[in-house]
Design a protein around this motif. Structure first.
Motif, PDB file in Angstrom:
ATOM      1  N   LEU A 167      39.913  42.669  18.656  1.00  0.00           N
ATOM      2  CA  LEU A 167      39.889  41.909  17.328  1.00  0.00           C
ATOM      3  C   LEU A 167      38.969  40.880  17.218  1.00  0.00           C
ATOM      4  O   LEU A 167      37.963  40.880  16.302  1.00  0.00           O
ATOM      5  CB  LEU A 167      41.152  41.582  16.618  1.00  0.00           C
ATOM      6  N   ILE A 168      38.924  40.000  18.176  1.00  0.00           N
ATOM      7  CA  ILE A 168      38.031  38.938  18.142  1.00  0.00           C
ATOM      8  C   ILE A 168      36.566  39.138  18.551  1.00  0.00           C
ATOM      9  O   ILE A 168      35.534  38.692  17.941  1.00  0.00           O
ATOM     10  CB  ILE A 168      38.665  37.979  19.181  1.00  0.00           C
ATOM     11  N   ASP A 169      36.691  40.138  19.551  1.00  0.00           N
ATOM     12  CA  ASP A 169      35.251  40.680  19.813  1.00  0.00           C
ATOM     13  C   ASP A 169      34.634  41.336  18.629  1.00  0.00           C
ATOM     14  O   ASP A 169      33.334  41.026  18.521  1.00  0.00           O
ATOM     15  CB  ASP A 169      35.585  41.640  21.146  1.00  0.00           C
ATOM     16  N   LEU A 170      34.998  42.157  17.842  1.00  0.00           N
ATOM     17  CA  LEU A 170      34.571  42.700  16.663  1.00  0.00           C
ATOM     18  C   LEU A 170      34.477  41.864  15.629  1.00  0.00           C
ATOM     19  O   LEU A 170      33.900  42.223  14.642  1.00  0.00           O
ATOM     20  CB  LEU A 170      35.229  43.933  16.406  1.00  0.00           C
ATOM     21  N   ASN A 171      35.266  40.760  15.667  1.00  0.00           N
ATOM     22  CA  ASN A 171      35.122  39.921  14.300  1.00  0.00           C
ATOM     23  C   ASN A 171      34.959  38.440  14.795  1.00  0.00           C
ATOM     24  O   ASN A 171      35.692  37.428  14.599  1.00  0.00           O
ATOM     25  CB  ASN A 171      36.083  40.046  13.385  1.00  0.00           C
ATOM     26  N   PRO A 172      33.652  38.006  15.308  1.00  0.00           N
ATOM     27  CA  PRO A 172      33.697  36.576  15.650  1.00  0.00           C
ATOM     28  C   PRO A 172      33.614  35.634  14.584  1.00  0.00           C
ATOM     29  O   PRO A 172      33.077  36.092  13.529  1.00  0.00           O
ATOM     30  CB  PRO A 172      32.200  36.566  16.640  1.00  0.00           C
ATOM     31  N   THR A 173      34.107  34.617  14.761  1.00  0.00           N
ATOM     32  CA  THR A 173      33.903  33.432  13.987  1.00  0.00           C
ATOM     33  C   THR A 173      34.816  33.742  12.515  1.00  0.00           C
ATOM     34  O   THR A 173      34.528  32.993  11.273  1.00  0.00           O
ATOM     35  CB  THR A 173      32.602  32.965  13.073  1.00  0.00           C
ATOM     36  N   GLY A 180      37.468  30.291  13.327  1.00  0.00           N
ATOM     37  CA  GLY A 180      37.513  31.425  14.016  1.00  0.00           C
ATOM     38  C   GLY A 180      37.493  31.200  15.543  1.00  0.00           C
ATOM     39  O   GLY A 180      37.675  30.138  16.100  1.00  0.00           O
ATOM     40  N   TYR A 181      37.388  32.324  16.346  1.00  0.00           N
ATOM     41  CA  TYR A 181      37.112  32.487  17.573  1.00  0.00           C
ATOM     42  C   TYR A 181      35.800  33.385  18.298  1.00  0.00           C
ATOM     43  O   TYR A 181      35.420  33.963  17.441  1.00  0.00           O
ATOM     44  CB  TYR A 181      38.521  33.317  18.257  1.00  0.00           C
ATOM     45  N   LEU A 182      35.702  33.301  19.376  1.00  0.00           N
ATOM     46  CA  LEU A 182      34.837  34.068  20.091  1.00  0.00           C
ATOM     47  C   LEU A 182      35.421  34.147  21.478  1.00  0.00           C
ATOM     48  O   LEU A 182      36.091  33.933  22.124  1.00  0.00           O
ATOM     49  CB  LEU A 182      33.530  33.212  20.108  1.00  0.00           C
ATOM     50  N   LEU A 183      34.903  35.659  21.957  1.00  0.00           N
ATOM     51  CA  LEU A 183      35.123  35.980  23.421  1.00  0.00           C
ATOM     52  C   LEU A 183      34.184  35.063  24.169  1.00  0.00           C
ATOM     53  O   LEU A 183      33.043  34.923  24.008  1.00  0.00           O
ATOM     54  CB  LEU A 183      35.054  37.441  23.719  1.00  0.00           C
ATOM     55  N   SER A 184      34.828  34.741  25.455  1.00  0.00           N
ATOM     56  CA  SER A 184      34.113  33.924  26.557  1.00  0.00           C
ATOM     57  C   SER A 184      33.005  35.039  27.022  1.00  0.00           C
ATOM     58  O   SER A 184      33.656  36.312  27.127  1.00  0.00           O
ATOM     59  CB  SER A 184      34.769  33.080  27.347  1.00  0.00           C
ATOM     60  N   PRO A 185      32.122  34.713  27.921  1.00  0.00           N
ATOM     61  CA  PRO A 185      31.552  35.730  28.817  1.00  0.00           C
ATOM     62  C   PRO A 185      32.773  36.418  29.715  1.00  0.00           C
ATOM     63  O   PRO A 185      32.684  37.621  29.857  1.00  0.00           O
ATOM     64  CB  PRO A 185      30.789  34.833  29.729  1.00  0.00           C
ATOM     65  N   ARG A 186      33.589  35.448  29.992  1.00  0.00           N
ATOM     66  CA  ARG A 186      34.846  36.018  31.104  1.00  0.00           C
ATOM     67  C   ARG A 186      35.596  37.115  30.295  1.00  0.00           C
ATOM     68  O   ARG A 186      35.801  38.292  30.634  1.00  0.00           O
ATOM     69  CB  ARG A 186      35.686  34.903  31.524  1.00  0.00           C
ATOM     70  N   GLY A 187      35.873  36.760  28.971  1.00  0.00           N
ATOM     71  CA  GLY A 187      36.526  37.574  27.988  1.00  0.00           C
ATOM     72  C   GLY A 187      35.781  39.134  27.717  1.00  0.00           C
ATOM     73  O   GLY A 187      36.260  40.054  27.647  1.00  0.00           O
ATOM     74  N   GLU A 188      34.503  39.034  27.598  1.00  0.00           N
ATOM     75  CA  GLU A 188      33.553  40.100  27.455  1.00  0.00           C
ATOM     76  C   GLU A 188      33.677  40.938  28.575  1.00  0.00           C
ATOM     77  O   GLU A 188      33.750  42.292  28.376  1.00  0.00           O
ATOM     78  CB  GLU A 188      32.187  39.650  26.926  1.00  0.00           C
ATOM     79  N   ALA A 189      33.565  40.618  29.698  1.00  0.00           N
ATOM     80  CA  ALA A 189      33.579  41.272  31.034  1.00  0.00           C
ATOM     81  C   ALA A 189      35.120  42.264  31.044  1.00  0.00           C
ATOM     82  O   ALA A 189      34.998  43.279  31.492  1.00  0.00           O
ATOM     83  CB  ALA A 189      33.492  40.491  32.116  1.00  0.00           C
ATOM     84  N   VAL A 190      36.115  41.420  30.547  1.00  0.00           N
ATOM     85  CA  VAL A 190      37.514  41.958  30.637  1.00  0.00           C
ATOM     86  C   VAL A 190      37.348  43.157  29.753  1.00  0.00           C
ATOM     87  O   VAL A 190      37.922  44.344  29.940  1.00  0.00           O
ATOM     88  CB  VAL A 190      38.490  41.018  30.589  1.00  0.00           C
ATOM     89  N   VAL A 191      36.998  42.909  28.637  1.00  0.00           N
ATOM     90  CA  VAL A 191      36.936  43.902  27.578  1.00  0.00           C
ATOM     91  C   VAL A 191      35.978  45.005  27.844  1.00  0.00           C
ATOM     92  O   VAL A 191      36.371  46.286  27.697  1.00  0.00           O
ATOM     93  CB  VAL A 191      36.605  43.462  25.946  1.00  0.00           C
ATOM     94  N   ASP A 192      34.757  44.851  28.399  1.00  0.00           N
ATOM     95  CA  ASP A 192      33.820  46.000  28.900  1.00  0.00           C
ATOM     96  C   ASP A 192      34.482  46.866  29.928  1.00  0.00           C
ATOM     97  O   ASP A 192      34.254  47.799  30.037  1.00  0.00           O
ATOM     98  CB  ASP A 192      32.680  45.414  29.121  1.00  0.00           C
ATOM     99  N   THR A 193      35.358  46.280  30.668  1.00  0.00           N
ATOM    100  CA  THR A 193      35.842  46.877  31.683  1.00  0.00           C
ATOM    101  C   THR A 193      36.674  48.319  31.286  1.00  0.00           C
ATOM    102  O   THR A 193      36.642  49.277  31.909  1.00  0.00           O
ATOM    103  CB  THR A 193      36.922  46.184  32.443  1.00  0.00           C
ATOM    104  N   GLY A 194      37.213  48.141  29.783  1.00  0.00           N
ATOM    105  CA  GLY A 194      38.128  49.032  29.310  1.00  0.00           C
ATOM    106  C   GLY A 194      37.354  49.978  28.600  1.00  0.00           C
ATOM    107  O   GLY A 194      38.014  50.855  27.879  1.00  0.00           O
ATOM    108  N   LEU A 195      36.035  49.793  28.557  1.00  0.00           N
ATOM    109  CA  LEU A 195      35.191  50.655  27.471  1.00  0.00           C
ATOM    110  C   LEU A 195      34.407  51.632  28.387  1.00  0.00           C
ATOM    111  O   LEU A 195      34.021  51.376  29.573  1.00  0.00           O
ATOM    112  CB  LEU A 195      34.376  49.715  26.857  1.00  0.00           C
ATOM    113  N   PRO A 196      33.908  52.702  27.712  1.00  0.00           N
ATOM    114  CA  PRO A 196      32.834  53.789  28.643  1.00  0.00           C
ATOM    115  C   PRO A 196      31.754  53.023  28.839  1.00  0.00           C
ATOM    116  O   PRO A 196      31.200  53.240  29.971  1.00  0.00           O
ATOM    117  CB  PRO A 196      32.827  54.910  27.483  1.00  0.00           C
TER     118      PRO A 196
END
Length: 267
Positions: free
Chosen positions: A134-140, A176-192
């Motif tokens: 949700l945060i990744d797709l809706n930053p700020t 609002g919020y933003l994913l950190s680079p660390r958070g982005e890496a975790v999210v991307d792990t679960g994506l194709p």
């Protein structure tokens, strides 16, 4: 222990190293470390004192305009003891470095296991991946708006986001919020495939303590980082609806910490 933004800046600069509070019993101990907007502040001493024993040097070290002003501030709740608290800047918030550290496969497995435990312990059900996505797709986007999108109470939603922040996966903004680079890496792990995202702003985010109205006003004119603020004068900022004297003062303080000034302060 609440400390005003100007006082936090002074503690970091080393010009303030005391605070005085009226407490029925101590709320901190020597060695307590508090994460604040300027970094980690450590309690270096704690002593019960009588207000009559205070001196001008105590007022100066606490950032009070005078000894009289300090004593007046301590006149409230006079039934509680007065405490002198020694304070020192102890370095940047360790979560800042953690957010920027992109995890390897082993770290991602550890983080994933931690997220699974948070999901299992929640009465709401599995929420960690939902919230990260949700945060990744809706930053700020404002926390109440994000919470409403998933049918959650704002307070509970924000409490859970703080748990993700502790893991270095999210960043809190003025709005609002933003994913950190660390958070982005975790999210991307679960994506194709890694998600395509808008490139991050280069620079220092606007201070959170300027408030949402000021942040919105600055964003409307394309100012999203502290480095961009230096091109504006105090009069320019004051002319923006939502940017008041307090926000301008806090912007000045944030700029001063980095050796910068507003346009009309540079002469």
């Amino acid at each position: 222990m609440m400390i005003r933004p100007a006082e936090l800046a002074a503690i970091k600069a080393g010009t303030l190293d005391l605070a005085f509070r009226r407490w029925a019993k101590p709320r901190v101990v020597v060695g307590t470390r508090m994460r604040t907007g300027v970094g980690v502040i450590e309690v270096t001493s704690l002593d019960q004192v009588s207000v009559s024993s205070l001196r001008a040097d105590d007022a100066r070290r606490a950032g009070a305009p005078s000894l009289g002003a300090l004593k007046k501030a301590l006149s409230a709740r006079s039934e509680d003891p007065a405490w002198r608290i020694g304070l020192a800047y102890a370095g940047p918030d360790p979560r800042e470095a953690l957010r920027a550290a992109v995890p390897d496969a082993d770290e991602i497995a550890t983080i994933t296991a931690r997220l699974d435990r948070l999901d299992a312990a929640s009465s709401y059900g599995a929420w960690t991946r939902e919230t990260l996505d949700l945060i990744d797709l809706n930053p700020t986007v404002r926390a109440p708006d994000l919470a409403a999108r998933v049918g959650r109470e704002t307070a509970d939603f924000k409490k859970d986001v703080r748990k993700l922040k502790e893991l270095g996966l999210t960043e809190s903004l003025a709005i609002g919020y933003l994913l950190s680079p660390r958070g982005e890496a975790v999210v991307d792990t679960g994506l194709p495939a890694p998600r395509e995202r808008t490139p991050r702003e280069i620079g220092t985010p606007l201070p959170r303590n300027i408030g949402a109205p000021a942040t919105r006003a600055l964003r409307e004119v394309g100012v999203t980082t502290l480095e961009q603020v230096v091109d504006h004068s105090a009069a320019d900022l004051a002319a923006m609806h939502g940017v008041g004297p307090i926000a301008i003062s806090r912007l000045r303080e944030a700029l001063a910490e980095r050796g910068s000034r507003l346009a009309d302060d540079q002469a």
